[in-house]
Motif scaffolding. Structure first.
Motif, short mmCIF file in Angstrom:
data_model
loop_
_atom_site.label_atom_id
_atom_site.label_comp_id
_atom_site.label_asym_id
_atom_site.label_seq_id
_atom_site.Cartn_x
_atom_site.Cartn_y
_atom_site.Cartn_z
N LEU A 371 9.25 13.44 -18.36
CA LEU A 371 9.70 13.52 -19.76
C LEU A 371 11.13 13.02 -19.96
CD1 LEU A 371 8.30 17.06 -20.70
CD2 LEU A 371 7.22 14.84 -21.07
N TYR A 374 12.15 11.13 -23.15
CA TYR A 374 11.91 11.73 -24.47
C TYR A 374 12.98 12.79 -24.75
CZ TYR A 374 7.39 9.47 -23.91
OH TYR A 374 6.39 8.55 -23.71
N GLN A 417 6.61 12.04 -30.14
CA GLN A 417 6.93 12.01 -28.72
C GLN A 417 5.97 12.88 -27.90
OE1 GLN A 417 11.03 12.78 -27.74
NE2 GLN A 417 11.82 11.28 -29.23
N SER A 421 3.84 11.22 -25.13
CA SER A 421 4.12 11.64 -23.75
C SER A 421 2.83 11.94 -22.99
CB SER A 421 5.03 12.88 -23.75
OG SER A 421 4.30 14.06 -24.09
N GLN A 425 1.85 10.66 -19.52
CA GLN A 425 1.52 11.58 -18.43
C GLN A 425 0.20 11.20 -17.76
OE1 GLN A 425 1.84 15.84 -19.46
NE2 GLN A 425 3.24 15.27 -21.10
#
Length: 694
Positions: A371, A374, A417, A421, A425
């Motif tokens: 992450l 972000y 986001q 994400s 991921q």
């Protein structure tokens, strides 16, 4: 081990009590110690006042203390005869009251039990023995009151006198197995293991009875069911839908259990680490329980403490489950419903992973890296120096549920986001939070924090490539290509009895259904879940890691819909995929990468040509293809085709490189010109070769 009290002069022994049963056992132990050294025995009881001494109720407490002192004196004489003395003290702090009493009476050895100290005003006072041992100026012996029947000579000044702090694991498999069989029979599940009924309604009834049986068998079996509820590739959908509803009704751990486990893992007294501790758990689960606390440094944290018997209970039930899988798992009727071998393997791996909190801590740190790009997403920090396999200490996220996040640009940015994400991921990193329900997502400091990393998923490299193609097919509404990719993922491309047309038709219907939905209902996660159901129905289940990923994606899209109802998940997916492809092309333009990939293409092309030559018998030693036409003609066709393929691919790569470098300001002007010239020459060569071959 040598007894440290041997050779010491012990004339006075004091023991604390609150007159509970466990405290009386500690008094008995201290009386034995005093008798062994012919010492005087002082029994002290601390009464915590509830009212100021100047009030009427306070005076009443003083009167009660006098009566308690008379009772305690009688008890002391019963225990130690003329050597027995009693002392009742009124004090708001039991630990310091005992220490002061020991100093006043010139005590040589002070004995306290680790249980039964009543009158606590806060959780930390539950650790009175540690506070006494830190403040007393005499020898302090802490007796494990839970096992005080094992009366041994003390071998340590500050230690429990029980042989085992953690009781040995001796599973009563026979009794437990009998109980399990009785519960299964009670819920009418015996036919599940003897026959398989294709009727969906009957299977749903069986699934409902199975859920009832697991709940009755206790928290461990409920946990087993919850783990299985994430694997639709192992169980029929009717069972998955029921197991999701399982509830683990687990009583919270006692204060003494939390203290004992924590000190075993920390290796130091509890109060050396924690300034305060909330006695009310935030959550109590089958394996662990979570509390708020404050460190001595002032940092606010949450502490995840593993239940003392968690590993023993799980090992016992897994041992029984393994025995069951070996005995009945090979029955054909049962295998039509459940693959017992895969089920047991999955359960064992998942539960053992959850028992080691270091795995969860590593998951959090890995997600922090994922992450990093972000600014509206984060994870708690870990106190590594305080965390072990049975104790996890993390930063407390002092936020609110995400649906309560204040309106504003930060909330809109966080929603996009969060969704993006998950594409990263799953597709790029192959590592994702597998349980992003609203309770595991908190809003704090204008960010969304991920909580509870006990369940994560992993996606292999090949599957990530397939999933990337699948999302692009969804974005472009290409049902045919989506079907092809799905079949590649399920390894069903070579199945002769598979009805591809029907499968593609159903996949197309699912895609059309979701693409025609309103913006609020336009969810990629549920679409993928429904595709998984279609695949299961056709006997080609999607890989387990993908089914878990689609479940997580469905959950996270519900969360983003609450944050920003106007967010189009297909738009987010499409734009992210385009950026991802451009990034990959950019990486491919790196000279080192370009040369490497070109050589790989050359080698693979040559291997294809060699394989074809071996097949038709051009090369000696290889397998021969017996055909009724000229092999030499086929050989020429293969050679020409391979040459033209190589020319075409290289020309295309040069054209693409020339175009991309033209738009770049960081590349010299001669680079795109050179690639353009090379592309032109290769294209000319390909045209000449085609004309010559007519």
């Amino acid at each position: 081990m040598k007894n440290p009290l041997e050779g010491s002069v012990i004339r006075r022994v004091m023991v604390g009590t609150d007159r509970s049963e466990t405290a009386d056992q500690t008094v008995q132990w201290a009386a034995g110690l005093a008798d062994r050294y012919d010492a005087e025995l002082f029994i002290v009881q601390v009464i915590v006042p509830k009212y100021p001494s100047a009030t009427e109720f306070g005076e009443s407490e003083q009167t009660s203390a006098v009566a308690a002192n008379n009772d305690l004196a009688h008890f002391a004489r019963q225990i130690a005869g003329e050597r027995g003395h009693a002392l009742v003290v009124i004090n708001a702090d039991p630990a310091l009251a005992i220490v002061h009493a020991a100093e006043q009476e010139a005590i040589d050895v002070l004995v306290v039990g680790n249980l039964g100290m009543a009158g606590r005003k806060e959780f930390l006072l539950g650790n009175i023995p540690n506070r006494i041992s830190h403040n007393a100026h005499c020898t302090v012996i802490i007796v494990n009151a839970a096992h005080s029947a094992d009366e041994r000579a003390p071998h340590s000044v500050r230690a429990s006198l029980s042989n085992d702090e953690i009781p040995s694991f001796k599973p009563r498999l026979v009794a437990r197995a009998t109980h399990i069989a009785a519960v299964m029979a009670k819920h009418g599940l015996t036919e599940l293991f003897s026959q398989s009924d294709p009727d969906i309604s009957i299977r749903r009834q069986q699934a409902r009875r199975l859920r009832g049986a697991l709940e009755e068998l206790g928290p461990i079996f409920s946990k087993l069911g919850q783990v299985l509820s994430t694997r639709p590739d192992l169980l029929p959908i009717e069972y998955i839908e029921e197991l999701v509803l399982l509830q683990s009704r687990v009583p919270p751990m006692t204060e003494s259990e939390v203290v004992r486990v924590s000190e075993q893992e920390l290796g130091v007294p509890w109060e050396d680490v924690f300034k305060s501790f909330d006695p009310n758990p935030l959550a109590a689960g089958t394996i662990a329980q979570v509390h708020r606390a404050t460190l001595e440094t002032g940092d606010r944290v949450v502490v995840k403490v593993q239940r003392p018997t968690a590993r023993a209970d799980i090992e016992q039930d897994l041992a029984l489950f393994e025995m069951f899988a070996e005995k009945v798992g090979k029955r054909p009727a049962l295998n039509q419903v459940i693959n017992m071998e895969d089920v047991f393997k999955h359960l064992s791996t998942s539960l053992h992973r959850e028992l080691d909190f270091r795995q969860e801590a590593n998951n959090i740190e890995r997600m922090r890296t994922v992450l990093a790009d972000y600014d509206r997403l984060a994870v708690p920090s870990i106190h590594w120096d305080l965390s072990t396999s049975r104790l996890l200490v993390m930063e407390e996220i002092q936020g609110i549920p995400i649906k309560q996040a204040p309106a504003g640009p930060e909330r809109i940015q966080a929603a996009r986001q969060l969704l993006e994400s998950y594409y990263k991921q799953i597709i790029v990193d192959g590592f994702f939070h597998a349980d992003p329900h609203p309770g595991n997502l908190m809003w704090w400091k204008d960010c969304i924090y991920f909580l509870d990393f006990g369940m994560v998923g992993a996606v292999g490299a090949d599957l990530r490539e397939h999933l990337l193609l699948m999302l692009m097919a969804l974005w472009q509404e290409d049902a045919g290509f989506l079907t092809d990719v799905t079949l590649m993922m399920t390894n069903a491309v070579n199945s002769n009895d598979f009805d591809v047309a029907q499968f593609q038709s159903e996949i197309g219907e699912v895609m059309a259904k979701y693409r025609a939905a309103s913006l609020a209902e336009m969810q990629i996660g549920p679409l993928l879940q429904e595709m998984s159901t279609v695949s299961l129905r056709h006997g080609v289940p999607l890989p387990a890691s993908l089914t878990l990923a689609t479940k997580a994606l469905a959950q996270v899209q519900l969360a983003t819909a609450e944050l920003d109802p106007t967010l189009d998940p297909y738009d987010v997916a499409g734009k992210y995929l385009m950026r991802l492809m451009v990034k990959r092309i950019g990486a491919a333009l790196n000279p080192k990468t370009f040369v490497y990939q070109s050589q790989k293409l050359k080698v693979r092309t040559l291997r294809v040509i060699e394989a074809l030559e071996n097949l038709v018998g051009v090369r000696p030693g290889g397998p021969k293809l017996v055909v009724n036409f000229k092999a030499n003609s086929l050989e020429n066709i293969v050679r020409h085709t391979g040459r033209r393929l190589a020319l075409g691919l290289t020309a295309a790569a040069s054209i693409l490189t020339s175009g991309l470098t033209t738009m770049s300001t960081a590349v010299a002007e001669w680079v795109p010109v050179t690639f353009g010239a090379v592309a032109g020459l290769l294209t000319l060569g390909l045209v000449i070769d085609l004309l010559r071959g007519r």
